[in-house]
Design a protein around this motif. Structure first.
Motif, short mmCIF file in Angstrom:
data_model
loop_
_atom_site.label_atom_id
_atom_site.label_comp_id
_atom_site.label_asym_id
_atom_site.label_seq_id
_atom_site.Cartn_x
_atom_site.Cartn_y
_atom_site.Cartn_z
N PRO A 1 -5.11 -8.39 -7.45
CA PRO A 1 -3.93 -8.34 -8.34
C PRO A 1 -4.26 -7.89 -9.75
O PRO A 1 -3.43 -7.29 -10.43
CB PRO A 1 -3.43 -9.79 -8.35
CG PRO A 1 -4.00 -10.41 -7.12
CD PRO A 1 -5.32 -9.74 -6.90
N LEU B 1 -7.40 -3.80 -4.09
CA LEU B 1 -6.25 -4.61 -3.70
C LEU B 1 -6.10 -5.91 -4.51
O LEU B 1 -5.14 -6.65 -4.31
CB LEU B 1 -6.36 -4.96 -2.21
CG LEU B 1 -6.24 -3.78 -1.23
CD1 LEU B 1 -6.48 -4.24 0.20
CD2 LEU B 1 -4.87 -3.13 -1.35
N ARG C 1 -4.60 -3.95 -9.41
CA ARG C 1 -3.58 -3.21 -8.69
C ARG C 1 -2.68 -2.42 -9.62
O ARG C 1 -2.30 -1.30 -9.31
CB ARG C 1 -2.75 -4.21 -7.87
CG ARG C 1 -1.68 -3.56 -6.99
CD ARG C 1 -0.87 -4.64 -6.30
NE ARG C 1 -1.73 -5.51 -5.54
CZ ARG C 1 -1.36 -6.67 -5.02
NH1 ARG C 1 -0.12 -7.12 -5.26
NH2 ARG C 1 -2.20 -7.40 -4.31
N ASP C 2 -2.39 -2.94 -10.72
CA ASP C 2 -1.46 -2.27 -11.63
C ASP C 2 -2.16 -1.43 -12.68
O ASP C 2 -1.50 -0.96 -13.62
CB ASP C 2 -0.59 -3.33 -12.33
CG ASP C 2 0.29 -4.09 -11.35
OD1 ASP C 2 0.64 -3.51 -10.31
OD2 ASP C 2 0.61 -5.27 -11.64
N VAL D 1 4.85 -3.26 -2.42
CA VAL D 1 4.33 -4.50 -3.02
C VAL D 1 5.50 -5.43 -3.27
O VAL D 1 6.50 -5.02 -3.88
CB VAL D 1 3.58 -4.19 -4.33
CG1 VAL D 1 3.12 -5.47 -4.99
CG2 VAL D 1 2.41 -3.28 -4.04
N LEU E 1 -4.16 2.46 -0.37
CA LEU E 1 -3.44 1.47 -1.18
C LEU E 1 -1.95 1.52 -0.88
O LEU E 1 -1.38 2.61 -0.73
CB LEU E 1 -3.66 1.71 -2.67
CG LEU E 1 -5.08 1.44 -3.21
CD1 LEU E 1 -5.16 1.81 -4.69
CD2 LEU E 1 -5.47 0.00 -3.00
N LYS F 1 -9.10 3.61 -12.28
CA LYS F 1 -9.68 3.18 -11.01
C LYS F 1 -10.67 4.22 -10.48
O LYS F 1 -11.77 3.89 -10.02
CB LYS F 1 -8.58 2.94 -9.99
CG LYS F 1 -7.62 1.81 -10.35
CD LYS F 1 -6.51 1.72 -9.32
CE LYS F 1 -5.51 0.62 -9.67
NZ LYS F 1 -4.41 0.51 -8.70
N ARG G 1 3.85 1.21 -4.61
CA ARG G 1 4.43 0.17 -5.50
C ARG G 1 5.70 -0.42 -4.91
O ARG G 1 6.03 -1.56 -5.12
CB ARG G 1 4.68 0.77 -6.89
CG ARG G 1 5.13 -0.25 -7.92
CD ARG G 1 5.29 0.40 -9.26
NE ARG G 1 4.03 0.92 -9.72
CZ ARG G 1 3.14 0.23 -10.41
NH1 ARG G 1 3.37 -1.04 -10.68
NH2 ARG G 1 2.03 0.79 -10.81
#
Length: 407
Positions: free
Chosen positions: A59, A57, A62-63, A96, A90, A69, A93
């Motif tokens: 930042p 989680l 996250r992308d 977010v 998670l 991952k 997108r």
């Protein structure tokens, strides 16, 4: 992004966090990565999953790519079902919150077209004004300038022609004068005034001009001639230095400012007058000077002819001494005789030997004749006295004037 590329930053972050234990406070992703790198016992499985969930989680991760991952979590000791569960937890997108893009003010519109248009308009106005001015100049000003130039050129040409004619006329006049006046006597360029012509020394010149205020009135030729003659009579060398030293010794005025100017005039006369001859013409300042009196020019043919004509003419006979007085007395006698015979009553009652009373008409005539006689007698006496004083010698006394009857 490939799995290896995604794994590299995560590994770098983990390694950095492990290798710098004394660094400052770490961020949340770095702390999670450090916690995941430590070996987890089986009873702390739940704590490992919480750390993996916090890591996913963050930042920074996250992308990242899903495969990166997954690979990273597998390397940390998580199983595939645990990894799938964490990935399903998670948020998508879409959930977010998106950061709104930063907005900037719109730039003002460009003024280049207006500027170009203004430049074009100004250029057009300048071109149009220039064309109008050129038209006015070519139509009105240029013809007048051309006429004025042609008039001036014609005037200058005419003046040049007149000047050429005048020059030719003067040249012909000079030639005619030189041929016509060839017999006339030429003036003596070294002619001195009579009072300085007889001087032989500087003292003689000073004696002549002692009543003058300044010595510069003396002719330079006379002063230089006397100075050279004085040095020659003393037997000294007449050098330039000796000559000017003698002049300055005799004439103290030459040491003044005006005297220096007069010395320059003396030097000019010494070097230009032909009677003064230097021993070394190329260097006059160190030469010895001699004076040769100039020979008088021969008499011209005109003077010879005039002398011959004057000698051939008869010389006038000098008039007698009392010719004018005698002529005046003769005229006076003739006048009295004429008046005596013209009037019969002239001598009546006049006291000249004829008695009787005079008539009225005779009295008027007698009075008029008496007045005329007195006027003529006064003129004769004055003329006689003047001529006597004019013609008598200094040793001979003047003749007495005889008394006249009735005067």
């Amino acid at each position: 992004m490939s799995g290896e590329d995604a794994q590299a930053p995560v590994a770098d972050a983990t390694t950095h966090g492990a290798s710098a234990p004394d660094a400052g406070p770490q961020t949340a992703p770095e702390a999670n990565a450090t916690s995941l790198s430590a070996p987890a016992p089986e009873d702390d499985r739940r704590e490992l999953l919480d750390r993996a969930r916090s890591f996913l989680l963050s930042p920074q991760v996250r992308d990242e790519d899903i495969w990166a991952k997954r690979t990273f979590l597998a390397e940390k000791g998580l199983t595939d079902p645990e990894i799938d569960g964490l990935l399903r937890e998670l948020p998508s997108r879409a959930q977010v919150p998106q950061v709104p893009p930063r907005t900037y003010p719109q730039p003002p519109p460009s003024r280049l077209p207006d500027l170009l248009a203004g430049i074009m308009r100004i250029t057009g106005w300048i071109a149009g004004g220039s064309a109008v001015l050129l038209l006015i100049y070519s139509r009105f000003i240029l013809p007048r300038l051309a006429r004025s130039y042609s008039s001036r050129h014609a005037l200058i040409t005419h003046q040049k022609s007149l000047l050429a004619r005048l020059t030719a006329s003067l040249a012909s006049l000079k030639e005619a004068q030189s041929s016509a006046y060839s017999d006339l006597p030429r003036p003596d360029p070294f002619r001195e005034p009579p009072e300085y012509r007889v001087c032989r020394t500087i003292d003689d010149i000073l004696a002549v001009c002692e009543d003058k205020e300044k010595i510069d009135e003396v002719p330079e030729y006379s002063l230089v001639r006397c100075a050279i003659g004085e040095l020659e009579r003393e037997g000294k060398d007449v050098t330039t230095g000796a000559l000017f030293e003698r002049l300055r010794a005799k004439i103290g005025w030459l040491e003044t400012a005006e005297g220096i100017v007069y010395q320059e005039r003396l030097w000019h006369t010494l070097t230009t007058a032909s009677p003064f001859t230097p021993s070394n013409p190329s260097n006059p300042s160190s030469s010895t000077w001699t004076y040769t009196p100039p020979t008088p020019p021969p008499p011209s043919a005109l003077l010879t002819s005039l002398s011959t004509l004057h000698s051939s003419l008869p010389q006038p006979v000098p008039a007698p001494r009392y010719q004018h007085t005698q002529q005046a007395l003769a005229d006076f006698t003739g006048y009295l005789t004429t008046r005596a015979y013209a009037s019969p009553t002239f001598l009546k009652g006049s006291g000249y030997g004829i008695g009787g009373a005079a008539e009225d008409g005779g009295t008027k005539v007698e009075e008029e004749v008496k007045r005329e006689i007195k006027a003529l007698k006064g003129l004769v006496l004055n003329r006689r006295s003047f001529m006597s004083s004019l013609h008598r010698q200094p040793s001979q006394p003047a003749l007495p004037v005889p008394p006249t009857p009735g005067g």
